[in-house]
Motif scaffolding. Structure first.
Motif, PDB file in Angstrom:
ATOM      1  N   TYR A 265     -79.018  88.818 -55.113  1.00 42.16           N
ATOM      2  CA  TYR A 265     -78.647  87.933 -54.304  1.00 42.16           C
ATOM      3  C   TYR A 265     -77.593  88.730 -53.230  1.00 42.16           C
ATOM      4  CZ  TYR A 265     -76.042  83.783 -52.211  1.00 42.16           C
ATOM      5  OH  TYR A 265     -75.722  83.021 -51.239  1.00 42.16           O
ATOM      6  N   GLY A 266     -76.836  89.309 -53.816  1.00 43.99           N
ATOM      7  CA  GLY A 266     -75.851  90.228 -53.078  1.00 43.99           C
ATOM      8  C   GLY A 266     -76.679  90.988 -52.182  1.00 43.99           C
ATOM      9  N   THR A 267     -77.649  91.684 -52.503  1.00 48.49           N
ATOM     10  CA  THR A 267     -78.377  92.580 -51.339  1.00 48.49           C
ATOM     11  C   THR A 267     -78.974  91.686 -50.419  1.00 48.49           C
ATOM     12  OG1 THR A 267     -78.607  94.082 -53.195  1.00 48.49           O
ATOM     13  CG2 THR A 267     -80.178  94.361 -51.249  1.00 48.49           C
ATOM     14  N   ALA A 268     -79.568  90.753 -50.678  1.00 51.87           N
ATOM     15  CA  ALA A 268     -80.257  89.857 -49.741  1.00 51.87           C
ATOM     16  C   ALA A 268     -79.382  89.218 -48.611  1.00 51.87           C
ATOM     17  CB  ALA A 268     -81.121  88.801 -50.546  1.00 51.87           C
ATOM     18  N   LYS A 269     -78.396  88.814 -49.205  1.00 48.85           N
ATOM     19  CA  LYS A 269     -77.340  88.016 -48.433  1.00 48.85           C
ATOM     20  C   LYS A 269     -76.572  88.791 -47.426  1.00 48.85           C
ATOM     21  CE  LYS A 269     -75.035  84.251 -47.315  1.00 48.85           C
ATOM     22  NZ  LYS A 269     -75.627  82.895 -46.791  1.00 48.85           N
ATOM     23  N   SER A 270     -76.285  90.119 -47.867  1.00 50.21           N
ATOM     24  CA  SER A 270     -75.452  90.951 -47.039  1.00 50.21           C
ATOM     25  C   SER A 270     -76.699  91.890 -46.041  1.00 50.21           C
ATOM     26  CB  SER A 270     -75.045  92.109 -47.703  1.00 50.21           C
ATOM     27  OG  SER A 270     -74.109  91.795 -48.790  1.00 50.21           O
ATOM     28  N   GLY A 271     -77.921  91.627 -46.532  1.00 52.82           N
ATOM     29  CA  GLY A 271     -79.089  92.279 -45.630  1.00 52.82           C
ATOM     30  C   GLY A 271     -79.284  91.431 -44.425  1.00 52.82           C
ATOM     31  N   ILE A 272     -79.174  89.943 -44.693  1.00 56.03           N
ATOM     32  CA  ILE A 272     -79.259  89.036 -43.530  1.00 56.03           C
ATOM     33  C   ILE A 272     -78.281  89.394 -42.348  1.00 56.03           C
ATOM     34  CG2 ILE A 272     -79.310  86.786 -43.054  1.00 56.03           C
ATOM     35  CD1 ILE A 272     -80.182  86.011 -45.695  1.00 56.03           C
ATOM     36  N   GLY A 273     -77.045  89.689 -42.907  1.00 56.39           N
ATOM     37  CA  GLY A 273     -75.988  89.966 -41.577  1.00 56.39           C
ATOM     38  C   GLY A 273     -76.145  91.318 -41.177  1.00 56.39           C
ATOM     39  N   ILE A 274     -76.637  92.224 -42.028  1.00 52.16           N
ATOM     40  CA  ILE A 274     -76.728  93.558 -41.455  1.00 52.16           C
ATOM     41  C   ILE A 274     -77.958  93.373 -40.297  1.00 52.16           C
ATOM     42  CG2 ILE A 274     -77.657  95.987 -41.954  1.00 52.16           C
ATOM     43  CD1 ILE A 274     -76.228  95.661 -44.494  1.00 52.16           C
ATOM     44  N   SER A 275     -78.915  92.766 -40.754  1.00 60.42           N
ATOM     45  CA  SER A 275     -80.189  92.598 -39.735  1.00 60.42           C
ATOM     46  C   SER A 275     -79.505  91.730 -38.471  1.00 60.42           C
ATOM     47  CB  SER A 275     -81.170  91.789 -40.314  1.00 60.42           C
ATOM     48  OG  SER A 275     -81.707  92.565 -41.349  1.00 60.42           O
TER      49      SER A 275
ATOM     50  N   TYR B 294     -72.845  87.212 -56.237  1.00 58.89           N
ATOM     51  CA  TYR B 294     -72.464  85.923 -55.154  1.00 58.89           C
ATOM     52  C   TYR B 294     -71.385  86.162 -54.372  1.00 58.89           C
ATOM     53  CZ  TYR B 294     -72.221  81.118 -53.581  1.00 58.89           C
ATOM     54  OH  TYR B 294     -71.978  80.192 -52.883  1.00 58.89           O
ATOM     55  N   ALA B 295     -70.397  86.758 -54.835  1.00 53.77           N
ATOM     56  CA  ALA B 295     -69.044  86.806 -54.174  1.00 53.77           C
ATOM     57  C   ALA B 295     -69.542  88.128 -53.110  1.00 53.77           C
ATOM     58  CB  ALA B 295     -68.088  87.266 -55.168  1.00 53.77           C
ATOM     59  N   ILE B 296     -69.847  89.124 -53.496  1.00 55.11           N
ATOM     60  CA  ILE B 296     -70.342  90.414 -52.633  1.00 55.11           C
ATOM     61  C   ILE B 296     -71.225  89.680 -51.591  1.00 55.11           C
ATOM     62  CG2 ILE B 296     -71.413  92.387 -52.491  1.00 55.11           C
ATOM     63  CD1 ILE B 296     -70.414  93.137 -55.354  1.00 55.11           C
ATOM     64  N   GLY B 297     -72.280  89.054 -51.798  1.00 56.26           N
ATOM     65  CA  GLY B 297     -73.303  88.450 -50.986  1.00 56.26           C
ATOM     66  C   GLY B 297     -72.504  87.796 -49.732  1.00 56.26           C
ATOM     67  N   VAL B 298     -71.827  86.734 -50.274  1.00 51.10           N
ATOM     68  CA  VAL B 298     -71.293  85.662 -49.242  1.00 51.10           C
ATOM     69  C   VAL B 298     -69.964  86.696 -48.392  1.00 51.10           C
ATOM     70  CG1 VAL B 298     -69.881  83.917 -48.672  1.00 51.10           C
ATOM     71  CG2 VAL B 298     -71.709  83.803 -50.524  1.00 51.10           C
ATOM     72  N   ALA B 299     -69.272  87.345 -49.090  1.00 48.60           N
ATOM     73  CA  ALA B 299     -68.030  88.286 -48.462  1.00 48.60           C
ATOM     74  C   ALA B 299     -68.908  89.250 -47.573  1.00 48.60           C
ATOM     75  CB  ALA B 299     -67.078  88.473 -49.359  1.00 48.60           C
ATOM     76  N   GLY B 300     -69.923  89.996 -48.010  1.00 51.21           N
ATOM     77  CA  GLY B 300     -70.595  90.888 -47.223  1.00 51.21           C
ATOM     78  C   GLY B 300     -71.188  90.580 -46.002  1.00 51.21           C
ATOM     79  N   ASP B 301     -71.716  89.321 -46.189  1.00 50.57           N
ATOM     80  CA  ASP B 301     -72.396  88.760 -44.788  1.00 50.57           C
ATOM     81  C   ASP B 301     -71.421  88.475 -43.837  1.00 50.57           C
ATOM     82  OD1 ASP B 301     -74.479  87.494 -43.214  1.00 50.57           O
ATOM     83  OD2 ASP B 301     -74.482  85.732 -44.224  1.00 50.57           O
ATOM     84  N   ALA B 302     -70.404  87.428 -44.367  1.00 51.39           N
ATOM     85  CA  ALA B 302     -69.346  87.355 -43.461  1.00 51.39           C
ATOM     86  C   ALA B 302     -68.596  88.302 -42.687  1.00 51.39           C
ATOM     87  CB  ALA B 302     -68.505  86.089 -43.870  1.00 51.39           C
ATOM     88  N   GLY B 303     -68.552  89.408 -43.703  1.00 44.02           N
ATOM     89  CA  GLY B 303     -67.617  90.621 -43.263  1.00 44.02           C
ATOM     90  C   GLY B 303     -68.117  91.566 -42.229  1.00 44.02           C
TER      91      GLY B 303
END
Length: 211
Positions: free
Chosen positions: A53-63, A131-140
């Motif tokens: 989840y953390g990888t996928a959520k952060s990957g959306i923001g990176i893309s 979950y925390a890394i995914g949400v915070a990573g996407d927004a960050g």
């Protein structure tokens, strides 16, 4: 004669099942091994779910960010790396638990429940951290694309999110070490209280005498 033959057959089947159960208890793990192996499963699956989840959520923001600012893609990969580490936590705990279970000999219910709790402790902690890394990573990552000064704050947020999974791993390892030093045994101190189908017996814990 038919009734006697049926009784003999039933008695033979019960005897065979009892012998099989005794052999299984002496050579392989009993039902308590279910909880131990479920602890192995929980540690690995929940940790991998958090990492995924953390990888996928952060990957959306990176893309999304990479389209407008491709020069900050490498800096934005930090949440993905930190999320992937959570899967390693689950792998480490699973390997430790498998070594503790071994072939199931001298494997008590207390050890099984301890290994079950170790797996849940590590797995669910890693799931929450993911979950925390995914949400915070996407927004960050999205915020860092607009304001570079927020990069340090994003890193600190991700570090404390990663610490949640690390706490679970540490406690799980401590539990794995403490179980070997448990110095009590279960003994039977009374016979059943009534000669009926439903009866009661008394058990207590006795401290073992170390040689």
């Amino acid at each position: 004669m038919c009734i006697r033959d049926s009784q003999r057959r039933v008695h033979g089947i019960l005897s065979m099942l009892l012998d099989t159960f005794v052999i299984a208890q002496t050579q392989q793990a009993g039902p308590e091994a279910f909880f131990g192996f479920f602890g192995v499963t929980a540690a690995l699956i929940f940790a991998n779910l958090g990492a995924a989840y953390g990888t996928a959520k952060s990957g959306i923001g990176i893309s999304s960010v990479g389209i407008c600012k491709p020069d900050i893609i490498m800096k934005s990969l930090i949440p993905v790396v930190m999320a992937g580490i959570l899967g390693i936590y689950g792998l480490i705990m699973s390997v430790i638990l498998i070594q503790k279970i071994q072939n199931g000999q001298n494997y008590s219910f207390r050890k099984a429940f301890s290994h079950f709790s170790q797996g849940l402790c590590c797995g669910l902690s890693s799931l929450g951290a993911g979950y925390a890394i995914g949400v915070a990573g996407d927004a960050g990552v999205r915020a860092n694309a607009r304001q570079p000064a927020i990069f340090v704050g994003m890193i600190l947020t991700l570090i404390f999110g990663e610490a949640i999974g690390l706490y679970g791993l540490i406690v799980s390892i401590i539990l794995a070490q403490q179980i070997d030093h448990f110095n009590l045994s279960l003994i039977h101190i009374s016979e059943p209280t009534r000669p009926e189908r439903i009866s009661y017996a008394v058990f207590c814990l006795k401290k073992k005498n170390n040689p």
